[in-house]
Scaffold this motif. Structure first.
Motif, short mmCIF file in Angstrom:
data_model
loop_
_atom_site.label_atom_id
_atom_site.label_comp_id
_atom_site.label_asym_id
_atom_site.label_seq_id
_atom_site.Cartn_x
_atom_site.Cartn_y
_atom_site.Cartn_z
N ILE A 7 0.83 -1.37 0.11
CA ILE A 7 0.19 -0.02 -0.07
C ILE A 7 0.81 1.10 0.00
O ILE A 7 0.63 2.17 -0.58
CB ILE A 7 -1.04 -0.09 1.36
CG1 ILE A 7 -2.06 -1.14 1.08
CG2 ILE A 7 -1.52 1.15 1.46
CD1 ILE A 7 -2.68 -1.56 2.12
N ASP A 8 1.88 1.21 0.97
CA ASP A 8 2.78 2.23 0.72
C ASP A 8 3.38 2.67 -0.41
O ASP A 8 3.50 3.81 -0.94
CB ASP A 8 3.87 1.97 1.88
CG ASP A 8 3.30 2.36 3.30
OD1 ASP A 8 2.45 2.78 3.34
OD2 ASP A 8 4.13 1.89 4.14
N ALA A 9 3.95 1.52 -1.10
CA ALA A 9 4.49 1.59 -2.36
C ALA A 9 3.51 2.20 -3.68
O ALA A 9 3.66 3.21 -4.27
CB ALA A 9 5.03 0.07 -2.94
N LEU A 10 2.37 1.73 -3.46
CA LEU A 10 1.28 2.27 -4.42
C LEU A 10 1.21 3.79 -4.30
O LEU A 10 1.17 4.45 -5.02
CB LEU A 10 -0.23 1.70 -4.11
CG LEU A 10 -0.29 0.19 -4.76
CD1 LEU A 10 -1.70 -0.31 -3.97
CD2 LEU A 10 -0.24 0.22 -6.18
N LEU A 11 0.82 4.19 -3.06
CA LEU A 11 0.88 5.74 -2.66
C LEU A 11 2.03 6.37 -2.93
O LEU A 11 1.76 7.66 -3.79
CB LEU A 11 0.55 5.58 -1.10
CG LEU A 11 -0.76 5.32 -0.86
CD1 LEU A 11 -1.06 5.20 0.78
CD2 LEU A 11 -2.01 5.99 -1.49
N ALA A 12 3.11 5.88 -2.96
CA ALA A 12 4.40 6.60 -3.18
C ALA A 12 4.35 7.08 -4.66
O ALA A 12 4.85 7.78 -5.18
CB ALA A 12 5.77 5.98 -2.87
N LYS A 13 3.64 5.85 -5.57
CA LYS A 13 3.61 6.06 -7.01
C LYS A 13 2.28 6.91 -7.27
O LYS A 13 1.86 7.08 -8.47
CB LYS A 13 3.48 4.82 -7.60
CG LYS A 13 4.91 4.08 -7.52
CD LYS A 13 5.90 4.68 -8.36
CE LYS A 13 7.15 3.69 -8.29
NZ LYS A 13 8.41 4.24 -8.84
N GLY A 14 1.53 7.61 -6.35
CA GLY A 14 0.44 8.15 -6.64
C GLY A 14 -0.73 7.36 -7.17
O GLY A 14 -1.88 7.90 -7.90
N ILE A 15 -0.86 6.25 -6.87
CA ILE A 15 -1.83 5.32 -7.33
C ILE A 15 -2.66 4.93 -6.02
O ILE A 15 -2.30 4.48 -4.98
CB ILE A 15 -1.28 3.80 -7.82
CG1 ILE A 15 -0.43 4.06 -9.15
CG2 ILE A 15 -2.29 3.03 -8.00
CD1 ILE A 15 0.32 2.88 -9.60
N THR A 16 -4.13 5.29 -6.25
CA THR A 16 -5.17 5.01 -5.22
C THR A 16 -5.38 3.59 -5.19
O THR A 16 -5.92 3.04 -6.03
CB THR A 16 -6.37 5.95 -5.46
OG1 THR A 16 -5.88 7.44 -5.78
CG2 THR A 16 -7.53 5.88 -4.49
N PRO A 17 -5.37 3.11 -3.63
CA PRO A 17 -5.92 1.66 -3.70
C PRO A 17 -7.15 1.43 -3.31
O PRO A 17 -7.97 2.15 -2.51
CB PRO A 17 -5.12 1.29 -2.54
CG PRO A 17 -4.66 2.45 -1.68
CD PRO A 17 -4.76 3.42 -2.63
N PHE A 18 -7.80 0.70 -4.18
CA PHE A 18 -9.38 -0.03 -3.63
C PHE A 18 -8.99 -1.22 -3.22
O PHE A 18 -8.69 -2.30 -4.03
CB PHE A 18 -10.09 0.10 -5.13
CG PHE A 18 -10.93 1.21 -5.50
CD1 PHE A 18 -10.01 2.44 -5.75
CD2 PHE A 18 -12.28 1.57 -5.58
CE1 PHE A 18 -10.51 3.77 -5.87
CE2 PHE A 18 -12.74 2.72 -5.82
CZ PHE A 18 -12.03 3.94 -6.00
N VAL A 19 -9.45 -1.41 -2.24
CA VAL A 19 -9.18 -2.93 -1.26
C VAL A 19 -10.20 -3.75 -1.36
O VAL A 19 -11.19 -3.39 -0.64
CB VAL A 19 -8.23 -2.55 -0.18
CG1 VAL A 19 -8.04 -3.83 0.72
CG2 VAL A 19 -7.14 -1.90 -0.36
#
Ligand code: GBH
Length: 491
Positions: free
Chosen positions: A113-125
């Motif tokens: 999740i941290d890695a996604l956010l660092a790339k500006g990608i919003t997680p839908f979980v």
């Protein structure tokens, strides 16, 4: 301009999210790593005859080890969001409310999740995409035991909100309750594989169990949503809802019986879950068809179920022509076909028998759902498996014209539904980021926009992977008002 086939004035909301979707068991593999407990799919996929190619989910696309590479793919496709699911048995290996939490499992998802956010990608979980902890099936038959499963599921959900909710703002409780119930406990083609068909399953009762399982799924969803709203929402500020599968149902012809049949198909595929959750009652046809085999909710349960979804999570793939007179309760005693009365096919045939490309139906379904349930819609899954893609050499498979055609059709439909029909659609997730373990189809059926060579686990972008980025994301960025240049050197 958002797509080549729609008028240039058409737009999507500026915060519209394009993305790709996957699910834990279909991609992760490493079923023993990090203290993970077994899920019901681990052993089920190993029983001879349960998957088309006899292969299981032990390796899948090896994404437990290759998540960084998958993240790079998302970035290369230019999307801003990603839908994935958590494996319950990585987080609570034995699954139950008194069982220990695995910090290793938590860390795996937390880092991702941290890695996604660092790339500006919003997680839908997604909390549950079919991989029930095996222990809960062994202890009390999982979804068939409402009092146990609701408590265990809600505890699992709470752990996820506690550990990830500071960063995850979009939660999906359940993926496709119809599939969980009907395919797992009725047809017996998905884990845990229960069915009345004794050639298929040593135990099960297809006339009662699917409806009992569905009832537990609705309640587990609803109580988890209540927990989120009461204990987390205020602090974390996210939203939560359910994702339902459902394909558009079109009358075979204009006979009143077939028009009615199409509505029955929608009532059983979608209304079974959506009517209670959004409207607070069952479709009349569900009661008519099932009588007292349809479990009822108490007053207190209804008050928790009604209104328990902030949005409509829509998974859809195709359109069925509907004829009255079928004898399959699971699709409302309606017969499905793709062959029109004049003998022509509805659209391009996919690798799987149940899927043809008919983008007009996608738009009709959006309209139907928006009018009936009045909620913002997230398209949480939509995709196409090209015929015989598994038999093609890689270089050929990468030019997946039928899939590109499919995506062009549905995304045009989506844009028209927003601009011409006023439907409130806020996100679109293509299924899937990469070829993966396609449940009972094993690895034969490929839904990915990325080709996976299962011998080497190498990933190759198909034409469709870049289609969304090129036709939509970049177009919108081009159309957007110019943003100030950050890097002085570029001026
Ligand atoms: C999705 O379900 C799943 O969420 C996803 O995990 C999966 O990979 C994707 O589809 C592609 O299949 O002929 O009785 O077997 C889509 C909804 C409903 C589509 C059941 C297939 C077949 C019914 N699915 N349907 S049956």
């Amino acid at each position: 301009m958002v797509t080549p086939n729609t008028p240039s004035s058409y737009e999507l909301p500026s915060n519209f999210l394009w993305g790709f979707a996957t699910a834990s068991f279909q991609i992760e593999g490493s079923t023993d790593a990090g203290g993970r407990g077994k899920s019901i799919w681990d052993d089920f996929s190993k029983i001879p005859g349960k998957t088309l190619d006899g292969r299981d989910g032990d390796v899948a696309t090896d994404s437990y080890n290759r998540w960084q590479e998958d993240l790079d793919l998302l970035v290369s496709y230019g999307v801003k969001s990603y839908r994935f699911s958590l494996a319950w048995s990585r987080i609570i290996p034995l699954g139950g409310r008194d069982d220990p939490i695995s910090e290793e499992g938590i860390k795996f998802y937390s880092d991702f999740i941290d890695a996604l956010l660092a790339k500006g990608i919003t997680p839908f979980v997604t909390l549950y995409h079919w991989d029930l902890p095996q222990t809960l099936h062994d202890r009390y038959l999982g979804w068939l035991n409402k009092t146990e499963i609701v408590q265990d599921y809600v505890r699992y959900a709470r752990v996820c909100f506690e550990r990830f909710g500071d960063r995850v703002k979009h939660w999906l409780t359940m993926n496709e309750p119809w599939c969980i119930s009907i395919l797992g406990y009725g047809r017996g083609v998905f884990a845990p594989g229960r069915s009345s068909d004794r050639l298929r399953s040593p135990e099960g009762d297809s006339s009662t169990e699917p409806w009992i399982a569905g009832h537990s799924v609705i309640l587990s969803h609803a109580y988890a949503v209540r927990a989120y709203r009461e204990e987390f929402k205020q602090k974390q500020g996210g939203e939560i809802g359910v994702t339902l599968n459902g394909d558009w149902a079109m009358p075979y012809d204009d006979s009143p019986a077939n028009i009615e049949a199409a509505q029955h198909a929608l009532d059983v595929a979608i209304g079974w879950f959506a009517d209670p959750i959004y409207l607070g009652s069952y479709p009349a046809y569900m009661k008519e068809m099932l009588g007292d085999r349809l479990p009822s909710f108490t007053e207190e349960e209804w008050s928790v179920v009604k209104g328990s979804s902030d949005f409509y999570g829509m998974n859809t793939y195709t359109t069925n022509l509907c004829k009255a007179g079928g004898e399959d309760e699971f699709q409302g005693n309606v017969e499905y076909t793709f062959t029109r009365p004049d003998g022509t096919q509805l659209g391009t045939q996919a690798h799987c028998a149940w899927l043809q490309d008919y983008p007009e139906g996608f738009r009709d379904l959006l309209n139907y759902l928006y009018k009936r349930y009045r909620k913002p819609i997230y398209v949480t899954e939509n995709g196409f498996a090209v015929k015989d893609e598994d038999k093609k050499p890689v270089e050929e498979a990468l030019h997946d014209d039928d899939r590109v055609q499919y995506y062009r059709g549905v995304t045009d439909s989506l844009i028209k539904a927003v601009n011409e029909d006023g439907v409130d659609v806020r996100a679109y997730f293509a299924w899937s980021l990469l070829d993966n373990f396609e449940w009972a189809d094993g690895y034969v059926t490929r839904f990915g926009v990325t080709y996976v060579d299962y011998k080497t686990q190498k990933r190759y972008a198909k034409d469709s992977g870049n289609f969304i980025a090129k036709d939509h994301v970049q177009q919108e960025e081009k159309d957007a008002p110019p943003t100030p240049v950050k890097n002085a050197k570029e001026v």
